[in-house]
Scaffold this motif. Structure first.
Motif, PDB file in Angstrom:
ATOM      1  N   THR A   1       0.971  -1.473  -0.268  1.00  0.00           N
ATOM      2  CA  THR A   1      -0.210   0.410  -0.098  1.00  0.00           C
ATOM      3  C   THR A   1       0.695   1.062  -0.068  1.00  0.00           C
ATOM      4  O   THR A   1       0.503   2.464  -0.160  1.00  0.00           O
ATOM      5  CB  THR A   1      -0.510   0.262   1.055  1.00  0.00           C
ATOM      6  N   ASP A   2       1.879   1.184   0.594  1.00  0.00           N
ATOM      7  CA  ASP A   2       2.320   2.661   0.668  1.00  0.00           C
ATOM      8  C   ASP A   2       3.571   2.860  -0.324  1.00  0.00           C
ATOM      9  O   ASP A   2       4.208   3.773  -0.662  1.00  0.00           O
ATOM     10  CB  ASP A   2       4.011   2.394   1.862  1.00  0.00           C
ATOM     11  N   HIS A   3       3.187   1.587  -1.822  1.00  0.00           N
ATOM     12  CA  HIS A   3       3.937   1.608  -2.996  1.00  0.00           C
ATOM     13  C   HIS A   3       3.430   2.150  -4.038  1.00  0.00           C
ATOM     14  O   HIS A   3       4.378   2.687  -5.304  1.00  0.00           O
ATOM     15  CB  HIS A   3       5.115  -0.071  -3.144  1.00  0.00           C
ATOM     16  N   VAL A   4       2.383   1.206  -3.858  1.00  0.00           N
ATOM     17  CA  VAL A   4       1.699   1.490  -5.616  1.00  0.00           C
ATOM     18  C   VAL A   4       0.183   2.218  -4.859  1.00  0.00           C
ATOM     19  O   VAL A   4      -0.876   1.687  -3.750  1.00  0.00           O
ATOM     20  CB  VAL A   4       1.409   0.619  -6.002  1.00  0.00           C
ATOM     21  N   PRO A   5      -0.866   2.983  -5.749  1.00  0.00           N
ATOM     22  CA  PRO A   5      -2.048   3.022  -5.450  1.00  0.00           C
ATOM     23  C   PRO A   5      -3.209   1.974  -5.927  1.00  0.00           C
ATOM     24  O   PRO A   5      -2.741   0.924  -6.022  1.00  0.00           O
ATOM     25  CB  PRO A   5      -2.706   3.643  -6.576  1.00  0.00           C
ATOM     26  N   THR A   6      -4.248   2.454  -4.833  1.00  0.00           N
ATOM     27  CA  THR A   6      -5.741   1.224  -4.579  1.00  0.00           C
ATOM     28  C   THR A   6      -5.451   0.659  -6.276  1.00  0.00           C
ATOM     29  O   THR A   6      -5.514  -0.215  -5.971  1.00  0.00           O
ATOM     30  CB  THR A   6      -6.247   1.868  -4.208  1.00  0.00           C
ATOM     31  N   GLY A   7      -6.094   1.621  -6.871  1.00  0.00           N
ATOM     32  CA  GLY A   7      -6.746   0.903  -8.296  1.00  0.00           C
ATOM     33  C   GLY A   7      -5.233   0.370  -8.813  1.00  0.00           C
ATOM     34  O   GLY A   7      -5.903  -0.977  -9.788  1.00  0.00           O
ATOM     35  N   GLN A   8      -4.379   0.585  -8.726  1.00  0.00           N
ATOM     36  CA  GLN A   8      -3.176  -0.527  -9.514  1.00  0.00           C
ATOM     37  C   GLN A   8      -3.220  -1.837  -8.983  1.00  0.00           C
ATOM     38  O   GLN A   8      -2.921  -2.985  -9.432  1.00  0.00           O
ATOM     39  CB  GLN A   8      -1.694   0.041  -9.580  1.00  0.00           C
ATOM     40  N   ALA A   9      -2.694  -2.101  -7.661  1.00  0.00           N
ATOM     41  CA  ALA A   9      -3.051  -3.136  -6.404  1.00  0.00           C
ATOM     42  C   ALA A   9      -4.693  -3.650  -7.606  1.00  0.00           C
ATOM     43  O   ALA A   9      -4.420  -4.742  -7.394  1.00  0.00           O
ATOM     44  CB  ALA A   9      -3.771  -2.884  -5.129  1.00  0.00           C
ATOM     45  N   MET A  10      -5.693  -3.296  -7.718  1.00  0.00           N
ATOM     46  CA  MET A  10      -7.262  -4.091  -8.248  1.00  0.00           C
ATOM     47  C   MET A  10      -6.659  -4.509  -9.455  1.00  0.00           C
ATOM     48  O   MET A  10      -7.442  -5.669 -10.011  1.00  0.00           O
ATOM     49  CB  MET A  10      -7.782  -3.266  -8.279  1.00  0.00           C
ATOM     50  N   PHE A  11      -5.769  -4.002 -10.188  1.00  0.00           N
ATOM     51  CA  PHE A  11      -5.459  -5.147 -11.952  1.00  0.00           C
ATOM     52  C   PHE A  11      -4.353  -5.523 -11.495  1.00  0.00           C
ATOM     53  O   PHE A  11      -4.971  -6.204 -12.342  1.00  0.00           O
ATOM     54  CB  PHE A  11      -4.388  -3.908 -12.276  1.00  0.00           C
TER      55      PHE A  11
END
Length: 307
Positions: A28-38
């Motif tokens: 979570t400290d490295h990528v935004p939520t939308g990218q994690a969802m992808f």
């Protein structure tokens, strides 16, 4: 129906979902939520194709009679996933897991309102007992239970988890309805496709190029999440939503272990007591379903228990 098979599948999915959440939290400290969802959604797709190949169902497994049903399920599930992932940036993993236990209670209520499932005293009592255990777990961690003002991060995290819980409960009900006509593979596949597509719309909000270790965690989260999604979708074929919902509570045990080992979250006495309560609530459901199954098996061998 076979309630015990549904319960076993549910528990297996719980273990994997907690593991996936831990991987997402670490990123979570490295990528935004939308990218994690992808990553979570896109890397689920190979799992589905491999699963279909093993079952020799590549040609038939993705057929659907309700395309719009899958779209709605994807939209609802994407909302639940997005709010849930966002909350991990504001609260410890055990807190997010515990507050998220509002979802099982909402599932039981929605199952009665939308699906017409019967609310038995034992089922409802077990869910309420589990929520009491959740309150005990949260008491030392969130000041909402001590009468003090929460900081902004905690407030934001709690709100995000509660919104996620509502969408998760609604998604479970929608899965239950889709499972009446759709295959498990199609439900998971079209959910992943919808969420992957929706996540791409978040690119303008700041996607980044993470290092290889973060990429590895995100890919692992997608694969693990895919397996867990198949298991939980399959569980709804064997038991009513109200039966398997309380077994979400088992995830607090795994969240405590992972939180302690990887994030330094030390379990408190209240958390241990609360966990014991939610475990008892789950055992109560198992005992009741077993008793009903034996009784009805003798009286009406061709019918399955409805609890």
């Amino acid at each position: 129906m076979s309630p015990f098979t549904g319960i076993a599948l549910k528990l297996a999915s719980v273990v994997l979902f907690v593991s996936m959440a831990a991987l997402i939290k670490a990123s979570t400290d490295h990528v935004p939520t939308g990218q994690a969802m992808f990553f979570r959604s896109f890397f689920t797709l190979p799992v589905i194709f491999l699963w279909l190949a093993m079952r020799h169902e590549l040609k038939t497994g993705l057929k659907t009679q309700r395309p719009m049903g899958h779209v709605w399920r994807g939209l609802i599930g994407a909302c639940g996933m997005g709010f849930g992932f966002s909350s991990l940036a504001y609260l410890p993993l055990p807190d997010v897991t515990a507050i998220g236990f509002a979802a099982p209670l909402l599932t039981v209520i929605l199952a009665a309102l939308i699906l017409g499932e019967r609310l038995r005293v034992y089922r409802m009592s077990a869910v309420l007992l589990g929520l009491i255990g959740v309150a005990v777990i949260l008491s030392p961690r969130l000041s909402i239970f001590s009468g003090e003002a929460m900081n902004t991060a905690a407030q934001t995290g709690v709100i995000l988890v509660l919104i996620s819980a509502f969408f998760r409960a609604l998604a479970q009900i929608h899965i239950r309805r889709l499972a009446q006509s759709e295959s498990t593979a199609s439900i998971v596949f079209y959910f992943s496709m919808t969420t992957t597509t929706l996540s791409l719309f978040t690119i303008p909000f700041g996607w980044v190029v993470p290092d290889i270790s973060i990429i590895g965690m995100l890919v692992a989260a997608g694969v693990i999440g895919g397996v867990a999604q198949i298991l939980i979708t399959s569980a709804f074929r064997f038991a009513d939503a109200a039966v398997i919902a309380p077994f979400d509570y088992a995830s607090i045990l795994f969240a405590m272990i992972i939180g302690y080992v990887f994030f330094g979250d030390v379990p408190t006495s209240q958390m241990l007591i609360g966990s014991a309560i939610v475990i008892f609530a789950g055992l109560l459901i198992i005992w009741r379903e077993r008793a009903l199954g034996l009784k009805r098996g003798k009286a009406r061998p061709n019918l399955t228990p409805q609890g």
